[in-house]
Design a protein around this motif. Structure first.
Motif, PDB file in Angstrom:
ATOM      1  N   HIS A 185       0.602  -1.205  -0.011  1.00 39.05           N
ATOM      2  CA  HIS A 185      -0.040   0.066  -0.023  1.00 39.05           C
ATOM      3  C   HIS A 185       0.723   1.269   0.141  1.00 39.05           C
ATOM      4  O   HIS A 185       0.205   2.539  -0.067  1.00 39.05           O
ATOM      5  CB  HIS A 185      -1.033  -0.026   1.202  1.00 39.05           C
ATOM      6  N   LEU A 189      -1.818   1.423  -7.104  1.00 41.37           N
ATOM      7  CA  LEU A 189      -2.967   1.271  -6.555  1.00 41.37           C
ATOM      8  C   LEU A 189      -4.094   2.129  -7.232  1.00 41.37           C
ATOM      9  O   LEU A 189      -5.159   1.710  -7.274  1.00 41.37           O
ATOM     10  CB  LEU A 189      -3.020   1.647  -5.023  1.00 41.37           C
ATOM     11  N   GLN A 219      -7.533  -5.459  -7.325  1.00 39.47           N
ATOM     12  CA  GLN A 219      -7.925  -5.955  -5.932  1.00 39.47           C
ATOM     13  C   GLN A 219      -7.670  -7.636  -5.898  1.00 39.47           C
ATOM     14  O   GLN A 219      -7.375  -7.994  -4.788  1.00 39.47           O
ATOM     15  CB  GLN A 219      -9.233  -5.847  -5.768  1.00 39.47           C
ATOM     16  N   LEU A 232      -3.976  -7.681  -4.609  1.00 40.60           N
ATOM     17  CA  LEU A 232      -4.022  -7.679  -3.200  1.00 40.60           C
ATOM     18  C   LEU A 232      -4.533  -8.753  -2.301  1.00 40.60           C
ATOM     19  O   LEU A 232      -4.004  -9.009  -1.251  1.00 40.60           O
ATOM     20  CB  LEU A 232      -4.827  -6.358  -3.006  1.00 40.60           C
ATOM     21  N   GLU A 233      -5.727  -9.328  -2.774  1.00 35.24           N
ATOM     22  CA  GLU A 233      -6.050 -10.327  -2.026  1.00 35.24           C
ATOM     23  C   GLU A 233      -5.225 -11.622  -2.130  1.00 35.24           C
ATOM     24  O   GLU A 233      -5.144 -12.080  -1.024  1.00 35.24           O
ATOM     25  CB  GLU A 233      -7.374 -11.025  -2.846  1.00 35.24           C
TER      26      GLU A 233
END
Length: 181
Positions: A146, A152, A166, A169-170
């Motif tokens: 982050h 992002l 996303q 990131l998961e």
């Protein structure tokens, strides 16, 4: 750092290359700080190679990497078949540098996690090893990811999706990383 990452948002007015060439190195420093790296004792080598054109510079990239290696050193790099031209070139250059110096090579798939199941059959699972992470390691990894605000945020004005989508990131929430030995 082989490049400054400034070509990640082609055509963007929000994230032009001139802005990214300043922001991306700052994001990298912040990510390392969030991982708990001792920044005061690190020697950061910046290759200065052109982002999005590393295949044409693979030999000099390999020479640069080899210049800083000694037998027994450990190198973590992008996988040489990751499906991103720059990742692939850095992986190949790192493999060459390691073979010349006797350093040990570990390759990390990054874009390969986006592949379809059919393409996934090309992943060398026989070389895969799991590096387990504790809860704090996973938290630090996510916190570090982050730090990359530029990755992002895409640029909706030109239809550019975030580089760190996303789904990626998961996947980072998994309590392990996969490396190829």
């Amino acid at each position: 750092s082989i490049t400054d990452g400034s070509a990640s948002h082609p055509g963007s007015n929000v994230w032009p290359a001139s802005r990214l060439s300043v922001v991306r190195p700052q994001e990298s420093v912040e990510a390392l700080r969030r991982l708990g790296m001792p920044l005061h004792s690190l020697k950061w080598i910046r290759g200065g190679f052109r982002d999005d054109a590393l295949a044409a510079s693979e030999h000099p990239v390999s020479q640069l990497i080899a210049r800083y290696l000694q037998p027994g050193d450990v190198v973590f790099t992008t996988w040489r078949n990751d499906g991103n031209d720059d990742h692939d070139a850095v992986g190949r250059a790192s493999a060459k540098a390691c073979s010349l110096t006797g350093a040990r090579l570990y390759e990390l798939p990054i874009w390969a996690w986006h592949w379809t199941a059919r393409e996934g059959s090309m992943i060398p699972w026989q070389r895969a090893r799991k590096v387990r992470l504790d809860t704090w390691g996973v938290a630090r990894k996510l916190h570090a990811a982050h730090a990359y605000a530029s990755q992002l945020a895409g640029d909706p004005e030109i239809g550019l999706a975030p580089m760190l989508a996303q789904g990626l990131l998961e996947r980072m929430r998994e309590p392990y990383e996969i490396v190829f030995v």
